[in-house]
Scaffold this active site. Sequence first.
Site, PDB file in Angstrom:
ATOM      1  N   THR A  69       0.887  -1.164   0.000  1.00  0.00           N
ATOM      2  CA  THR A  69       0.000   0.000   0.000  1.00  0.00           C
ATOM      3  C   THR A  69       0.923   1.210   0.000  1.00  0.00           C
ATOM      4  O   THR A  69       2.134   1.055  -0.062  1.00  0.00           O
ATOM      5  CB  THR A  69      -0.910  -0.037   1.264  1.00  0.00           C
ATOM      6  OG1 THR A  69      -1.543  -1.313   1.326  1.00  0.00           O
ATOM      7  CG2 THR A  69      -1.981   1.017   1.249  1.00  0.00           C
ATOM      8  N   SER A  97      -7.831  -2.160   6.091  1.00  0.00           N
ATOM      9  CA  SER A  97      -7.034  -1.915   7.293  1.00  0.00           C
ATOM     10  C   SER A  97      -6.352  -0.552   7.276  1.00  0.00           C
ATOM     11  O   SER A  97      -5.673  -0.188   8.233  1.00  0.00           O
ATOM     12  CB  SER A  97      -5.957  -2.996   7.443  1.00  0.00           C
ATOM     13  OG  SER A  97      -6.522  -4.256   7.671  1.00  0.00           O
TER      14      SER A  97
END
Length: 561
Positions: free
Chosen positions: A373, A445
């Site tokens: 990410t 998340s």
Amino acid sequence: MKKIAIIFILFSFSVSAQYTDINIIKEVKVKNKGVVVSAHPLASEAGAKILRMGGNAYDAVIATQYALAVVYPQAGNIGGGGFLVGVKNNGEKFTIDYRETAPKKASRDMYLDKTGKADTDLSQNGRLAVGVPGSVAGFFATLKHGKLPMEKIIQPAIDLAEKGFAITEQEASLLNAHKANFQKHNQTATVFVKDIPWKAGDLLVQKELAETLKLIQKSGAKGFYEGKTAELLVSEMKRGNGIITAEDLKNYKVAERKALEFEYKGNTIVSMPLPSSGGILLAQMLKMSSYENLEKYQQNSTQAVQIMTEAERRAFADRAEYMGDPDFIQDKTFYLISDEYLKNRWKNFSFNKATPSSEVGKIIKQPKESTETTHISVIDKEGNTAAVTTTLNGLYGSKVVVSGAGFFLNNEMDDFSIKPGVPNMFGAVGGEANAIQPNKRMLSSMTPTIILKNGKPYMVVGTPGGTTIPTSVFQSIVNVIDFKLNANISVNAPKFHHQWLPETVAFEKNFPETTITNLEKLGYKTEKWNQIGRTEIILIDENGNIHAVADGRGDDSVAVE
């Protein structure tokens, strides 16, 4: 007096192209200047350039994201999605949810074979793994908080794509490692595949991506969600088993949600609400650890790590059971972060032994974790702040490049519970709350977070890392607030991670061995990981002095206005 401290400059190429002199700046101390911290020096510089042109933090974060789509293709994107948390200098707090959505043709059992077994290859690789991209819509939703037109903000990214840039050693290694995947999942040639291996200093030129960005520059969001780019994306779906349609693209909408706020030791934490699990997990972990007076222990000591691990265990068990898209489930956020609930959750904590995960949820075998990410932290000279985390999910997402448009597509459908009880690629288990439904956002998340002290920005923080994101942000916050460490140590100190299932606690390879040994004696199962996260942090003291640090684990870099 302003002071800028540059910790090191990694490399400088002397190749005949525009973007070859690349300086990686790890740490900066400055005052009355805007600062951008991201995963790549050229992306941070793109944001800083926009600040110098009179833009604010929100202009800069858009420019940085577009640039990351060019120079950091493994995670930076226009084919994925993300979350923004913003706090303006007038105190206004807001979030923008541009998480991908399930296509209209998606169905609960779309990744199950005839025997009912989950086929995770389909949810992780290729065209069926792709959710409807939200990034470009998110950039335009951010624009209303900025000062400059998109035409100017996107230009640095266009220049980078059109003229090319010299790749780093890490980027060369990743492109080489994924060559077979790119060839397997793309029917047409891509600029990411070469006959000979990539090496540091090679130029990556992306003409197709430059043209895609120019369409956005000319036609706005419609330049992506309609017209030529949309047609190319839908055509790419038809080359395989993809199900995204022109209607899916045209109908994509961002969600502007109320920020999740809670108090922690005199500070106001502002983070992302559902469908990010990050803000809830952060609130739960900070509150539960505070019940044991965490601040009286040393950072990474046996007691501190045990307290934090057990807080992580309980929080992730709740993630699996309760969390999903708030537009599709009953949102229990305020119950889950209440002291009434958390004190009861904490009752079976003991310093004498590890709490078995079976006591907080049903055990299911987990695969190993892997993730990518990217996070951006920004503050401008007026005190506006932005924390943004975006993703393609896995490295290079689905591995599919839109032919003729030059960008990677996400594999975000894997973040749904493709079968309740079956873990995703990061080992996270989900239940009914995160089951696949058309137009639904998958649980995330990502934990972009801003902390206020006396109503003014104190910390801007976030990291990549899949399910390790909330635990890394948690550790960064307690490093500063509880253990009184500076920004550099807080970011670069070795980290650990636990997520309820698997039972194992993961430690970075340089973590103190004494702590690991002591925890093993208490019944903890442990393993070593090479790396956990790449945190970008900005700290601002009461005198307005800014201390910005880019994580030493990668090519991350700080740029100053």
